[in-house]
Write a protein that holds these residues in place. Structure first.
Motif, mmCIF file in Angstrom:
data_model
loop_
_atom_site.group_PDB
_atom_site.id
_atom_site.type_symbol
_atom_site.label_atom_id
_atom_site.label_comp_id
_atom_site.label_asym_id
_atom_site.label_seq_id
_atom_site.Cartn_x
_atom_site.Cartn_y
_atom_site.Cartn_z
ATOM 1 N N SER A 170 1.005 -1.412 0.022
ATOM 2 C CA SER A 170 -0.268 0.279 0.399
ATOM 3 C C SER A 170 0.902 0.986 0.160
ATOM 4 O O SER A 170 1.698 1.645 0.832
ATOM 5 C CB SER A 170 -0.794 -0.375 1.036
ATOM 6 N N VAL A 171 0.508 2.096 -1.378
ATOM 7 C CA VAL A 171 1.371 2.830 -0.827
ATOM 8 C C VAL A 171 0.330 4.449 -1.269
ATOM 9 O O VAL A 171 0.016 4.284 -2.060
ATOM 10 C CB VAL A 171 2.359 3.134 -2.845
ATOM 11 N N GLU A 172 1.224 5.392 -0.364
ATOM 12 C CA GLU A 172 0.555 6.892 -0.203
ATOM 13 C C GLU A 172 1.573 8.055 -0.554
ATOM 14 O O GLU A 172 2.433 7.815 0.345
ATOM 15 C CB GLU A 172 -0.381 7.161 0.667
ATOM 16 N N ASP A 179 -2.931 -0.017 -3.741
ATOM 17 C CA ASP A 179 -2.390 -0.786 -3.947
ATOM 18 C C ASP A 179 -1.172 -1.501 -4.858
ATOM 19 O O ASP A 179 -2.553 -1.442 -5.863
ATOM 20 C CB ASP A 179 -3.184 -1.922 -2.909
ATOM 21 N N ILE A 180 -0.783 -1.895 -4.829
ATOM 22 C CA ILE A 180 0.311 -2.300 -6.053
ATOM 23 C C ILE A 180 1.202 -3.393 -5.502
ATOM 24 O O ILE A 180 1.209 -3.808 -3.871
ATOM 25 C CB ILE A 180 1.654 -1.514 -6.445
ATOM 26 N N ASP A 181 1.492 -4.280 -6.447
ATOM 27 C CA ASP A 181 2.625 -5.590 -6.571
ATOM 28 C C ASP A 181 3.215 -5.301 -7.117
ATOM 29 O O ASP A 181 3.662 -4.791 -8.310
ATOM 30 C CB ASP A 181 1.446 -6.890 -7.016
ATOM 31 N N LEU A 268 7.535 -2.281 8.331
ATOM 32 C CA LEU A 268 6.341 -1.130 8.204
ATOM 33 C C LEU A 268 5.250 -1.864 9.094
ATOM 34 O O LEU A 268 5.506 -2.774 9.231
ATOM 35 C CB LEU A 268 6.731 -1.908 6.388
ATOM 36 N N PRO A 269 4.278 -0.479 8.724
ATOM 37 C CA PRO A 269 4.222 -0.174 8.206
ATOM 38 C C PRO A 269 4.712 1.644 8.492
ATOM 39 O O PRO A 269 5.653 1.744 9.377
ATOM 40 C CB PRO A 269 2.756 0.746 8.089
ATOM 41 N N VAL A 270 5.466 1.657 7.693
ATOM 42 C CA VAL A 270 6.171 3.610 7.958
ATOM 43 C C VAL A 270 6.018 5.102 7.610
ATOM 44 O O VAL A 270 4.531 4.617 6.103
ATOM 45 C CB VAL A 270 7.267 3.548 7.218
ATOM 46 N N GLN A 271 5.995 5.601 8.309
ATOM 47 C CA GLN A 271 5.880 7.277 7.241
ATOM 48 C C GLN A 271 6.882 7.655 7.440
ATOM 49 O O GLN A 271 8.114 8.191 8.130
ATOM 50 C CB GLN A 271 4.430 8.087 7.838
#
Length: 296
Positions: A170-172, A179-181, A268-271
């Motif tokens: 999950s990339v923001e 959401d990507i592979d 992860l998760p990380v900001q």
């Protein structure tokens, strides 16, 4: 500030040459060499608090990262005398990789540039934060008792290739989520990591933005074919690779770890936030800020 184990003992030799050159040119030098990273960082923070004119990190990117924790958001400039294996921060700020006297002269010349930093929680990084295939290889290598040296990483890479899989991320990016592979996601404040691999070739260290490179290679063979392009930065032209720019990045993927400046940072998760002008660096004449071919 020296890491005596950097470059398999090269840190001591480089430190000796740098200190000798600085003293030859009339500089008062206090050396920092803690028994542990925590002790070295405490000494560095004390030096910054008491008004040192400059903190010089003699070692690789790991020691530079430690020094950043002492000087970020202060007025104390950071210089580097490279003595590690990767030395990507030295590349960024234009310091010769194999000339300690020239590195010392850059300290004397006092050419200052403001540099953005990446921040994860209360921890800073200067070059690249990455998660994916490369972090899996590093995690595996760090857990291996045998062999030692570079061959450990080669074996770890082969083992990870044998169990290759894409990772669901999950990339923001600045509030826009997807959401990507992917095989690899990197967040670049600077362009290179791993000893000159230009994973984020368009990254500019003073524009307030990260360059984000996402590698979607969906098979072992495609990843292997992509690898030779990384040092030149031409991978960004391939269909398996996409690039973005953002000031704030959030990454999430089950069981994954983020590395930055070659150091294990956090699961992860990380900001990750880009903080403009968070550190002052002493730079050579080939620093990112002075290159004719710098991205605009």
């Amino acid at each position: 500030m020296t890491n005596p184990t950097a470059g398999r003992g090269r840190g001591v030799r480089v430190s000796t040459a740098v200190v000798a050159r600085l003293r030859e040119r009339g500089v008062d030098v206090v050396t920092i060499e803690g028994r542990t990273p925590g002790e070295a960082l405490d000494q560095a923070k004390r030096a910054v608090r008491t008004g040192t004119d400059c903190l010089v990190a003699v070692g690789g990117d790991g020691l530079v990262n430690l020094a950043l924790q002492a000087v970020a958001t202060t007025t104390t400039p950071l210089a580097v005398a490279p003595a590690g294996t990767g030395n990507d921060f030295a590349r960024l700020v234009g310091v010769p990789l194999d000339d300690p006297v020239a590195a010392a002269d850059i300290v004397i010349d006092d050419r200052r540039r403001s540099l953005d930093l990446g921040r994860v929680g209360n921890r800073w990084f200067a070059t690249v934060l990455s998660s994916g295939f490369d972090s899996l290889v590093t995690e595996r290598a760090n857990g291996m008792k045998w062999p030692s040296g570079p061959s450990k990483y080669n074996i770890a890479m082969l083992l990870e290739l044998s169990r290759f899989r894409t990772i669901r991320y999950s990339v923001e990016l600045d509030g826009h989520s997807s959401d990507i592979d992917a095989t690899l996601v990197t967040v670049g404040n600077g362009p290179s990591y791993g000893g000159g691999m230009a994973i984020c070739p368009g990254a500019v260290a003073d524009d307030g933005l990260f360059d984000v490179t996402i590698v979607r290679a969906s098979s072992r063979s495609r990843l292997v074919r992509l690898s030779p392009t990384l040092y030149k930065g031409t991978h960004v032209d391939l269909p398996d690779v996409e690039t973005h720019r953002a000031a704030r990045v959030r990454l999430s993927a089950p069981g994954m770890v983020a590395y930055a400046d070659g150091e294990r940072f956090t699961p992860l998760p990380v900001q990750i936030d880009s903080i403009p002008g968070a550190v002052t660096a002493l730079v050579g004449t080939t620093a990112w800020s002075d290159r004719a071919d710098r991205p605009r």
